[in-house]
Motif scaffolding. Structure first.
Motif, PDB file in Angstrom:
ATOM      1  N   UNK A 232       0.887  -1.318   0.078  1.00 47.44           N
ATOM      2  CA  UNK A 232       0.114  -0.175  -0.015  1.00 47.44           C
ATOM      3  C   UNK A 232       0.882   1.304  -0.039  1.00 47.44           C
ATOM      4  N   UNK A 233       1.828   1.299   0.699  1.00 47.61           N
ATOM      5  CA  UNK A 233       2.805   2.432   0.803  1.00 47.61           C
ATOM      6  C   UNK A 233       3.441   2.417  -0.593  1.00 47.61           C
ATOM      7  N   UNK A 234       3.912   1.412  -1.130  1.00 46.94           N
ATOM      8  CA  UNK A 234       4.513   1.517  -2.343  1.00 46.94           C
ATOM      9  C   UNK A 234       3.579   2.150  -3.492  1.00 46.94           C
ATOM     10  N   UNK A 235       2.290   1.571  -3.368  1.00 47.31           N
ATOM     11  CA  UNK A 235       1.430   1.915  -4.390  1.00 47.31           C
ATOM     12  C   UNK A 235       1.087   3.478  -4.465  1.00 47.31           C
ATOM     13  N   UNK A 236       1.168   3.939  -3.056  1.00 54.61           N
ATOM     14  CA  UNK A 236       0.899   5.587  -2.966  1.00 54.61           C
ATOM     15  C   UNK A 236       2.055   6.443  -3.613  1.00 54.61           C
ATOM     16  N   UNK A 237       3.192   5.856  -3.405  1.00 54.72           N
ATOM     17  CA  UNK A 237       4.256   6.436  -3.820  1.00 54.72           C
ATOM     18  C   UNK A 237       4.455   6.553  -5.446  1.00 54.72           C
ATOM     19  N   UNK A 249       2.233  -3.419 -11.235  1.00 60.06           N
ATOM     20  CA  UNK A 249       2.885  -4.528 -10.569  1.00 60.06           C
ATOM     21  C   UNK A 249       2.394  -4.505  -9.094  1.00 60.06           C
ATOM     22  N   UNK A 250       2.660  -3.222  -8.342  1.00 57.58           N
ATOM     23  CA  UNK A 250       2.346  -3.198  -7.169  1.00 57.58           C
ATOM     24  C   UNK A 250       0.792  -3.482  -6.663  1.00 57.58           C
ATOM     25  N   UNK A 251      -0.102  -3.117  -7.412  1.00 53.74           N
ATOM     26  CA  UNK A 251      -1.304  -3.323  -7.122  1.00 53.74           C
ATOM     27  C   UNK A 251      -1.507  -4.748  -7.373  1.00 53.74           C
ATOM     28  N   UNK A 271      -7.037  -6.109  -8.451  1.00 53.63           N
ATOM     29  CA  UNK A 271      -6.725  -6.753  -9.737  1.00 53.63           C
ATOM     30  C   UNK A 271      -7.364  -6.273 -10.894  1.00 53.63           C
ATOM     31  N   UNK A 272      -8.761  -5.647 -10.884  1.00 51.54           N
ATOM     32  CA  UNK A 272      -9.218  -4.951 -11.769  1.00 51.54           C
ATOM     33  C   UNK A 272      -8.560  -3.385 -12.221  1.00 51.54           C
ATOM     34  N   UNK A 273      -8.316  -2.820 -11.082  1.00 53.07           N
ATOM     35  CA  UNK A 273      -7.621  -1.542 -11.221  1.00 53.07           C
ATOM     36  C   UNK A 273      -6.338  -1.791 -11.943  1.00 53.07           C
TER      37      UNK A 273
END
Length: 654
Positions: A232-237, A249-251, A271-273
């Protein structure tokens, strides 16, 4: 769980040069479209100009124009340094945009061959770029030893010449290769050091990459909630940095962790996003990666036809893009699915294809290949092949865990040094958002320490595959330390069916024959114990335990067996039932089978529809067992017959 398909295949090196050239490169990186237009408006026709044009087109993803201008530049110059840079740029173009790893490797060889021998800082940076690109290319080819070798060479150059920016990149790359190769302590060491460097350099892109890899490490040790936090932290960045491919990849990995944490609806949303973004980007590789994850969700929901369609679509995408490691991984997913559907011919054919060059594939793929090969051999009643394949899978796991154990002491010492470095870095970054780095590191180390503690009892000795025998108390301790992190932790209990008759015929020496007779089973278990007349076998994999139960009946000595999954017999995620209580329960189940006049030997499997705490009193265990089975709280299957159905029928007759 997927650990490979995360776009480890993207080449991350970039071209660096002297001050003037680097300034122009920086401008192109910041404004590729505007700088390209300026270059096109210029009347210059030099090799340097075509190099800049090629790089601008590369940054914009235009593979054909990148190749055209880089080739023109090569035709116009004899300068060894510039030619080496151009070969590297062409390699990146073929690796990233054209997905042609073989061509990329050939160009990298040209770049390394052309590179002048010099201690010039610019040439040293160029050399590191080439080494890192070699590591990425060999990783994509599935040649792990070569990939790790080049990654370590790049890191050594960065450390030797005190280049912290390049050291950060090299440590992230080396750490993810170690992680992919299941060398968790070594990977943790690299990520710890990289995290300090990234924070000191205020490099959000590197921070996000490290969070992703730490999330994957948490996945490997079964800490799914911690993995969710990291992803979640990685996706935000990545969202802030507008790095779409990395975000996809992160999602996908975030969805995997949510799925492992039994959050199916949340996983489906991620997965859909990820799929929507991948389709917009038109990147076949990441689209295939999302399909693989969606297939896992479909399998969890029992939608095997949909899962098969998704995996076959992913297989086609990876085949078209020559992504060999990813192709092997998705092929093994398909083999497993074919086995579930009892399509033995399709499973055998595909597994034969995967077996080509499997010895150079990542370790976890080798292990999975041997496990599936054992299942197919067992179905064909080729017991020798099943035994050999199962042994190879367990030897691979033992070798990996031995490496982790050897690295653990160094990792803990390095973490103490890291703590001081973190405190120093935080004092310099008071205005920056505080990350709970040390708590994260200690959490990972604690998890690894717990996982490695129980390995001491099963460290291989030389080439032997025989597991060391535990005493009853040690066996209980090993189970208590190992099982909480594994949802499929299970035990198999075996005892001779007619012990008194064997003792009358052979005397007490009969006991001495049992360990040798059951040696093939004990070699395959993670650890085992002889307790009085019973053999206890422990495994992390339920399907392996089930196969051991089947093989126990084929060793020539009639025996009773009982199999149960430990997590089902406790309402707590961490606490486990007392094995002494489990032992009493198992003997009562065999006794119940005799009371029901079932024909022995008795092969029992115990299941709980929902987790229950085993706290029944010994004095009333027989009645409690009867009640639990009658009420459907406990399902007991003996010799493939439901004892619960028998009891309910008898109760209806009263």
């Amino acid at each position: 769980m997927r650990f490979l398909i995360i776009c480890l295949l993207a080449f991350s090196a970039w071209v660096q040069a002297d001050s003037a050239r680097q300034q122009q490169m920086d401008l192109i990186n910041q404004q590729p479209q505007q700088q390209l237009q300026k270059l096109l408006d210029s009347s210059q026709d030099s090799a340097e100009q075509h190099f800049y044009l090629a790089y601008a087109y590369y940054r914009l993803g235009n593979a054909d124009n990148t190749q055209s201008h880089s080739q023109t530049a090569l035709d116009k110059t004899n300068n060894a340094e510039l030619r080496s840079r151009l070969y590297l740029l062409q390699a990146l173009n073929f690796g990233v945009h054209k997905r042609d790893t073989n061509k990329a490797l050939a160009l990298l060889e040209q770049a390394e061959k052309t590179l002048p021998a010099s201690k010039n800082p610019d040439l040293l940076r160029l050399h590191m770029d080439i080494l890192e690109s070699f590591a990425q290319a060999y990783n994509q080819k599935g040649l792990q030893d070569k990939a790790l070798s080049y990654a370590r060479q790049s890191l050594a150059l960065a450390v030797e010449h005190q280049a912290p920016t390049r050291e950060l990149d090299a440590r992230v790359m080396l750490g993810r290769l170690e992680l992919q190769n299941n060398q968790l302590a070594a990977a943790l060491n690299e990520f710890e050091r990289a995290l300090v460097l990234a924070r000191a350099q205020k490099n959000d892109k590197a921070l996000a990459a490290i969070y992703v890899r730490l999330g994957m490490l948490y996945q490997k040790i079964g800490q799914h909630k911690a993995a969710i936090t990291q992803f979640s932290q990685a996706a935000e960045l990545y969202q802030q940095l507008e790095l779409t491919s990395n975000l996809i990849n992160t999602l996908t990995n975030l969805g995997d962790s949510l799925l492992s944490d039994q959050q199916q609806e949340a996983a489906e949303l991620q997965y859909q996003q990820a799929l929507d973004l991948a389709l917009q980007a038109q990147d076949p590789h990441v689209i295939g990666a999302v399909y693989v994850s969606q297939s896992e969700l479909a399998i969890e929901r029992g939608q095997l036809t949909q899962a098969k369609e998704l995996l076959e679509k992913a297989y086609q995408l990876f085949s078209q893009n020559n992504s060999l490691s990813s192709l092997k991984e998705v092929s093994l997913f398909l083999v497993s699915l074919y086995i579930k559907q009892q399509d033995w011919a399709a499973a055998a054919q595909l597994l034969t294809e995967v077996g080509e060059n499997i010895s150079v594939a990542p370790k976890f793929l080798q292990k999975r290949y041997h496990e599936l090969n054992a299942q197919l051999a067992e179905q064909q009643q080729n017991w020798q092949q099943a035994y050999l394949s199962e042994r190879l899978a367990n030897e691979q796991e033992q070798n990996d865990l031995k490496i982790q154990q050897q690295l653990q002491a160094n990792s803990l010492q390095q973490s103490l040094e890291l703590h001081r470095a973190v405190e120093h870095a935080e004092s310099q970054l008071a205005s920056q958002k505080k990350y709970s780095l040390w708590a994260l590191i200690l959490g990972v180390i604690l998890s690894l320490s717990t996982a490695l503690l129980w390995l001491k009892g099963r460290k291989p000795n030389g080439s032997q595959t025989q597991r060391p025998q535990s005493g009853w108390r040690q066996f209980q301790e090993l189970v208590a330390q190992s099982a909480p992190g594994h949802t499929e932790a299970s035990v198999l209990v075996i005892t001779p069916a007619d012990l008194s008759q064997h003792l009358l015929e052979q005397g007490p020496d009969f006991y001495q024959q049992l360990p040798q007779l059951y040696a093939p089973l004990s070699r395959l278990a993670l650890f085992y114990c002889w307790h009085e007349q019973e053999l206890w076998l422990y495994s992390h994999q339920l399907d392996l335990t089930e196969r051991l139960a089947t093989q126990a009946t084929q060793l020539g000595l009639p025996c009773h067996t009982a199999l149960l999954q430990l997590r089902q017999f406790t309402a707590s995620a961490q606490a486990l039932p007392d094995l002494a209580d489990i032992r009493n329960l198992i003997w009562q189940c065999w006794a119940l089978a005799k009371h029901q006049q079932l024909t022995g030997p008795y092969h029992a499997s115990l299941f709980c529809p929902s987790p229950i705490s085993l706290s029944w009193h010994k004095d009333s265990l027989k009645q409690d067992l009867f009640n639990a089975i009658s009420l459907g709280q406990l399902e007991l299957v003996i010799n493939q017959e439901s004892v619960g159905a028998r009891l309910q029928h008898q109760l209806r007759q009263i």
